[in-house]
Design an enzyme around this catalytic site. Structure first.
Site, mmCIF file in Angstrom:
data_model
loop_
_atom_site.group_PDB
_atom_site.id
_atom_site.type_symbol
_atom_site.label_atom_id
_atom_site.label_comp_id
_atom_site.label_asym_id
_atom_site.label_seq_id
_atom_site.Cartn_x
_atom_site.Cartn_y
_atom_site.Cartn_z
ATOM 1 N N SER A 1 -48.399 81.342 119.352
ATOM 2 C CA SER A 1 -47.537 81.745 120.480
ATOM 3 C C SER A 1 -46.669 80.594 120.981
ATOM 4 C CB SER A 1 -48.375 82.307 121.629
ATOM 5 O OG SER A 1 -49.366 81.388 122.042
ATOM 6 N N ASN B 1 -58.555 81.200 128.466
ATOM 7 C CA ASN B 1 -58.350 82.529 129.066
ATOM 8 C C ASN B 1 -57.906 82.433 130.527
ATOM 9 O OD1 ASN B 1 -59.233 83.282 126.583
ATOM 10 N ND2 ASN B 1 -61.191 84.153 127.265
ATOM 11 N N THR C 1 -20.640 114.932 145.196
ATOM 12 C CA THR C 1 -21.929 115.393 144.670
ATOM 13 C C THR C 1 -21.569 116.080 143.353
ATOM 14 O OG1 THR C 1 -21.805 117.539 145.756
ATOM 15 C CG2 THR C 1 -22.895 115.783 146.997
ATOM 16 N N HIS C 2 -22.434 116.024 142.375
ATOM 17 C CA HIS C 2 -22.156 116.555 141.023
ATOM 18 C C HIS C 2 -20.893 115.937 140.431
ATOM 19 C CE1 HIS C 2 -25.044 119.788 142.094
ATOM 20 N NE2 HIS C 2 -24.429 119.740 143.268
ATOM 21 N N SER D 1 -8.865 94.765 123.776
ATOM 22 C CA SER D 1 -9.256 95.443 122.543
ATOM 23 C C SER D 1 -8.661 94.661 121.383
ATOM 24 C CB SER D 1 -8.715 96.872 122.562
ATOM 25 O OG SER D 1 -8.549 97.340 121.247
ATOM 26 N N LYS E 1 -5.037 97.517 126.236
ATOM 27 C CA LYS E 1 -6.318 97.848 126.864
ATOM 28 C C LYS E 1 -6.956 96.726 127.651
ATOM 29 C CE LYS E 1 -9.022 100.881 125.894
ATOM 30 N NZ LYS E 1 -10.192 101.579 125.382
ATOM 31 N N ASN F 1 -10.793 96.471 128.990
ATOM 32 C CA ASN F 1 -12.067 97.199 128.966
ATOM 33 C C ASN F 1 -13.083 96.608 129.932
ATOM 34 O OD1 ASN F 1 -11.174 98.902 126.912
ATOM 35 N ND2 ASN F 1 -11.809 97.474 125.309
ATOM 36 N N GLU G 1 -20.302 97.578 131.596
ATOM 37 C CA GLU G 1 -20.943 98.347 130.516
ATOM 38 C C GLU G 1 -22.200 97.636 130.029
ATOM 39 O OE1 GLU G 1 -17.009 100.589 128.650
ATOM 40 O OE2 GLU G 1 -17.736 98.766 127.708
ATOM 41 N N TYR H 1 -60.867 89.270 128.084
ATOM 42 C CA TYR H 1 -59.678 88.825 127.353
ATOM 43 C C TYR H 1 -59.679 89.360 125.924
ATOM 44 C CZ TYR H 1 -56.162 86.010 125.069
ATOM 45 O OH TYR H 1 -55.056 85.633 124.350
ATOM 46 N N GLN I 1 -51.652 88.333 124.333
ATOM 47 C CA GLN I 1 -50.645 87.322 123.985
ATOM 48 C C GLN I 1 -49.254 87.977 123.847
ATOM 49 O OE1 GLN I 1 -51.586 83.789 121.519
ATOM 50 N NE2 GLN I 1 -50.260 84.735 119.999
ATOM 51 N N LYS J 1 -45.929 88.102 126.905
ATOM 52 C CA LYS J 1 -44.972 87.127 127.434
ATOM 53 C C LYS J 1 -43.513 87.375 127.095
ATOM 54 C CE LYS J 1 -48.612 83.778 127.328
ATOM 55 N NZ LYS J 1 -49.450 84.799 126.613
#
Ligand code: ARG
Length: 461
Positions: free
Chosen positions: A24, A111, A156-157, A278, A284, A286, A291, A318, A323, A326
């Site tokens: 690790s 541990n 709304t919607h 672009s 463009k 962007n 995003e 343990y 391990q 992380k």
């Protein structure tokens, strides 16, 4: 074949593949500060308790400080073959001061050592992330207070619904971020207990002082039960969940920034520093940054699901499975930290196109509910009936290519004779916004009140 470092029982050298799977160090090297500072306090406690001598403690402290310097200046590389950060540091300490170094690991196990290092790291990062959340709230408050009279269509919607002001809209996000901040702080408080001294799983026969190590390391107290502590990763799950919710909020705001910066909306203009071109379409601009912020929620959720799955079904105490705790946490912390910094910078730099917001509010009969409410109050009819009369007014306006707020008094009276001249002041987007003066509502006055309350809160935390 690599030689095992921590094995009295296993005589054969490890397979290179085992080494690769087991190691690790490539990622837990990030914990070197916590590991070294934890060992300094642990060995101080061993000395206080008469478990090691004063001179052994001094040797250990001197070596640990040297190792920290060597890591930071690059003369001790953490890209070697040691199994993990704990073994690497212990090996180097022992190389520097010989036998005294070997005594450092008295009355502890890897541990409780890894449980300490990782928990402590997460605790520090929790406060860092919370601080960045706070900074974003501050920025939202600043922008919101400049726009408590800037009308835009509340939706709304994703359909035009009622007029609101832009400050009010931003205060919705400030409210989300406030909950995020509180969630991080709650987790910090819940988890601020020290694992060190739990040893392998059952405590230790040595006369240790866990209160001392806990206080020295900045924890409130030692944890209660060692069996739980060495296998508990709830603190990491709290962090992953908190970051997931935070990233979900960032993603929602990013989605709106993306929509608002389209030609159709054109409510905001992102600064050139936060937009890209672009490779083929020269015209463009962007919104790559929002995003990416929207997209990054995906990895935050993945990291949460990953660790929940690792922890599921693990018997006490343990197990090496943990391990796997992380990398996802490190990734989520990096993601959240960067996202918050970028979001803040982008919000400060963007331009708010107030007149486009106002113009868009003239589409979609945003004041329709106000006419219905007027009929209820003025004429005393039931809301359901008022709703249908208003529907007729909307259809009438629609047929003439107008917004309901643009109908003349004669037009309105032709729909219902009970409508009076005082309706004209009501059928206006700004009047409509300000009429919603109930607590938590969108009126300029209520929005300012929300900003004030949030400011006071921000100063209190
Ligand atoms: N590298 C290990 C981890 O991250 C440290 C603990 C190892 N303990 C053990 N008994 N093998 O979990």
């Amino acid at each position: 074949m690599a030689k095992k470092i921590a094995s009295a029982r296993i005589s054969q050298s490890s397979s290179a593949l085992l080494q690769e799977l087991n190691q690790s160090l490539p990622f837990d090297k990030l914990l070197y500060i916590e590991d070294i500072e934890g060992s300094i306090v642990h060995s101080q406690m061993l000395c206080n308790q008469g478990i090691i001598s004063q001179s052994e403690k001094e040797d250990i402290h001197k070596a640990l400080k040297q190792v920290k310097e060597e890591i930071e200046e690059g003369s001790f590389s953490l890209d070697g073959e040691d199994e993990d950060i704990h073994m690497a540091i212990e090996r180097r300490v022992t190389e520097i001061v010989g036998d005294s170094g070997k005594r450092m690991h008295t009355a502890r196990s890897r541990n409780d050592q890894v449980a300490l290092d990782f928990r402590w790291f997460v605790q520090k990062q929790t406060l860092n992330v919370a601080q960045l959340v706070k900074q974003n709230i501050q920025t939202l408050l600043t922008i919101a207070s400049q726009h408590t009279d800037t009308i835009l269509p509340g939706m709304t919607h994703l359909q035009h619904a009622q007029p609101i002001n832009f400050g009010y809209h931003l205060m919705a996000y400030a409210s989300m971020f406030k909950r995020d901040y509180e969630r991080f702080i709650d987790s910090y408080k819940r988890n601020n207990y020290s694992p060190i001294g739990c040893a392998a799983l059952a405590g230790t026969p040595h006369p240790i002082d866990r209160e001392f190590t806990a206080k020295e390391l900045g924890f409130y107290a030692p944890t209660l039960n060692c069996l739980d502590t060495v296998s508990d990763r709830d603190f990491a799950l709290d962090m992953l969940y908190n970051i997931s919710v935070l990233m979900m909020h960032i993603s929602r705001l990013s989605e709106e920034l993306i929509l608002w910066s389209t030609s159709e909306f054109n409510f905001i203009t992102l600064s050139d520093a936060h937009a890209t071109g672009s490779s083929i379409m020269p015209q463009k601009k962007n919104p790559d940054i929002p995003e990416l912020l929207r997209g990054k929620s995906g990895r935050a959720y993945g990291n949460l699901m990953g660790l929940l799955t690792v922890m599921k079904s693990l018997p006490l105490a343990y197990n090496k499975d943990t391990q796997e705790d992380k990398e996802g946490v490190f990734d989520s912390i990096t993601t959240a930290t960067l996202s918050l910094r970028v979001l803040d910078e982008m919000m400060i730099a963007m331009r708010v196109n107030e007149s486009n917001m106002e113009k868009a509010s003239m589409v979609g009969h945003l004041c329709a509910t106000d006419l219905a409410d007027y009929l209820v109050k003025k004429v005393g009819i039931a809301f359901r009936d008022a709703y249908h009369i208003t529907g007729d007014a909307v259809n009438f306006a629609q047929s003439k290519g107008l917004d309901i707020s643009q109908l003349s008094l004669e037009d309105l009276q032709s729909i219902d004779g009970r409508i009076d001249s005082d309706v004209i002041a009501i059928l206006d987007n700004r009047a409509s916004m300000n009429a919603r003066n109930s607590q938590g509502g969108t009126s300029s006055q209520q929005t300012k009140r929300q900003i004030e309350i949030m400011k006071e809160w921000l100063e209190s935390v």
